[in-house]
Enzyme design. Structure first.
Site, PDB file in Angstrom:
ATOM      1  CE  LYS A   1     -10.319  15.434 -13.452  1.00 32.81           C
ATOM      2  NZ  LYS A   1      -9.571  14.281 -12.914  1.00 32.81           N
TER       3      LYS A   1
ATOM      4  CB  SER B   1     -11.443  13.511  -9.361  1.00 28.08           C
ATOM      5  OG  SER B   1     -10.384  13.376 -10.300  1.00 28.08           O
TER       6      SER B   1
ATOM      7  CB  SER C   1      -9.353  10.507 -11.153  1.00 27.36           C
ATOM      8  OG  SER C   1      -9.557  10.860  -9.825  1.00 27.36           O
TER       9      SER C   1
HETATM   10  N1  GLN Z   1      -9.909   8.783  -5.638  1.00 24.23           N
HETATM   11  C1  GLN Z   1      -8.492   9.002  -5.545  1.00 24.23           C
HETATM   12  C2  GLN Z   1      -8.198  10.126  -4.574  1.00 24.23           C
HETATM   13  O1  GLN Z   1      -9.124  10.731  -4.103  1.00 24.23           O
HETATM   14  C3  GLN Z   1      -7.914   9.254  -6.892  1.00 24.23           C
HETATM   15  C4  GLN Z   1      -8.064  10.636  -7.378  1.00 24.23           C
HETATM   16  C5  GLN Z   1      -7.453  10.845  -8.722  1.00 24.23           C
HETATM   17  O2  GLN Z   1      -7.053   9.897  -9.395  1.00 24.23           O
HETATM   18  N2  GLN Z   1      -7.319  12.105  -9.088  1.00 24.23           N
HETATM   19  O3  GLN Z   1      -7.066  10.400  -4.310  1.00 24.23           O
END
Ligand code: GLN
Length: 462
Positions: free
Chosen positions: A66, A141, A165
């Protein structure tokens, strides 16, 4: 995991993975392909194998990173314009550990800029497409990493999970994704989002591969003061699974309603039937404090984001806006041009909830709600060994469907964020497909430090 040997060389494995990555270029999975670097490393490993030297548990295994993990290969951009051009002088501890076992990074994967999002549409480089339907989002994400594994380009990929994410994109693409107990894997060298909930984890096709990666990467790191001693590789009551017929599995009553997709609820019921047939007891749980999780998360996390993102000022990392008249102008122009709209929204919310006059009403209240949620999980785990819930209220949605409605996008996270607030582990597991062929995902949740047990238990749910 298919490792290199005398017959199947690391170079072959790496070349195959790179070829597949190119074949699937239209999915927009990678922000960088590490062709030269990966082949060079593969040849070094092959030379060692030829000489009969020791080559690690992941010898020659290609993997995807990532793009918010620092490594010296390629730019680390976190899919944000403001980090474009940034080549890291250091390497994340997790990267060091997997590469010491012989794994080879073939590319960096796309994400919502700074990991803010649930669809990978907030990336400066455009969205990644879902592995099962190109009109749908990959989830986020860590969308790029999930799709790289789901399309079999690589056997594993790294991810970060601050509020879902890893688990949500794993669910949207039909693979395994683990958010470990907070503090299990060092966060050193990973671009910070919200330091009190950020967790490092992986995407794999099997529970066995997840177990291997966890045993390699877990453990204390003097460079991350929040890491736990290596409980994962220690035999204890927390790590060994009791006889399956003695296990109690909780389902959360509050999640069984119309706001959750019918086919996902159906998939949950099916898995419960399977568990009952193996002798497990299904326990209904009431967890009323979980309804505060999303609101608490979207106060605490932006507050930490505002602080963590303050370091990007155009002086030290990546992009710098041109033609600024003075230092303040340089900061302002760099940040205005460099951040995505969702990054800016969170910086503003974060500074607002921390500002004097509003701190007590928002941040402090959210911190108290967090304590309620922690207590509620503790109570739940006195009644059951694991909890099984959906990861998200729906399967992958259409590209563009939620991108202009931040609240609709935040609601995606209603079942995932409470785990991060409580620090407990959760493993997304595949649970079949819906009528249109989209994967359905569930998550197995356990008490802190039960990660190994969760992975073992997941094998019973295949
Ligand atoms: N979807 C969540 C957010 O936008 C989690 C993001 C993540 O885990 N990096 O905060």
């Amino acid at each position: 995991m298919k490792t290199a040997n005398k017959k199947v060389t690391a170079e072959r494995l790496v070349r195959d993975a790179l070829e597949k990555a190119k074949h699937f270029a239209d999915y927009n999975i990678f922000t960088f392909l590490n062709e030269e670097g990966a082949i060079k490393k593969a040849r070094e490993i092959d030379a060692k194998i030829a000489k009969g030297e020791e080559v690690g548990r992941l010898a020659g295994v290609p993997y995807a990173l990532k793009d918010n993990f620092l490594s010296r290969e390629g730019e680390t951009t976190a899919s944000a314009h403001i980090l474009e051009g940034f080549v890291s002088p250091i390497e994340a501890t997790a990267v060091k550990k997997i590469e010491a076992e012989g794994a080879i990074m073939i590319g960096r994967t796309n994400l919502d800029a700074f990991a803010h999002g649930s669809s990978t549409e907030n990336s400066y480089f455009g969205p990644t497409l879902n592995s099962h339907d190109k009109n749908c989002v990959a989830g986020g994400s860590s969308g790029g990493s999930a799709v790289a594994v789901a399309l079999d380009i690589v056997e594993f990929a790294t991810g970060t999970d601050t509020g879902g994410s890893i688990r949500q994109p794993a669910a949207f693409n039909g693979i395994y994704g683990l958010k470990p107990t907070y503090g299990t894997i060092s966060r050193y060298g990973v671009v910070a989002m919200a330091s009190s909930t950020d967790c490092i984890g992986f995407f794999t096709k099997t529970p066995e591969d997840m177990d291997l990666l966890m045993s390699i990467t877990s453990g204390q790191d003097s460079k991350d003061m929040t890491t736990l001693p290596d409980y994962y590789n220690e035999d204890s009551e927390m790590s060994s699974l009791a006889d399956i017929s003695s296990l109690r599995v909780g389902v959360i009553k509050d999640f069984d309603n119309e706001s959750v997709d019918e086919e996902i609820r159906g998939a949950l019921k099916k898995k419960c039937e399977l568990l009952k047939s193996k002798g497990c007891e299904i326990v209904e749980l009431e967890m009323p404090s979980l309804k505060y999780a999303l609101a608490a998360y979207y106060i605490i996390v932006p507050a930490e984001i505002a602080s963590n993102l303050s370091r990007y000022d155009g002086v030290r990392y990546g992009f710098r806006a041109e033609d600024s008249e003075d230092l303040d102008g340089l900061y302002e122009n760099t940040r205005s041009e460099g951040f995505m709209p969702e990054n800016k929204r969170r910086i503003m919310i974060g500074n607002f909830v921390l500002s004097s006059g509003f701190y007590d009403a928002y941040f402090l209240k959210a911190a108290k709600a967090r304590t309620l949620i922690i207590n509620e999980y503790e109570k739940a785990f006195s009644k059951c060994d694991f909890i099984l819930t959906p990861v998200s209220p729906n399967p992958a949605f259409k590209l563009g469907e939620k991108i202009n409605d931040p609240v609709a996008m935040y609601l995606e996270d209603m079942m995932s964020v409470s785990l991060n607030l409580a620090g407990v582990p959760g493993l997304a597991i595949p649970a079949g497909k819906n009528k249109t062929g989209l994967p359905l995902g569930l998550q197995l949740v356990g008490p802190r430090r039960s990660d190994k047990k969760i992975i073992e238990f997941a094998k019973e749910l295949i």
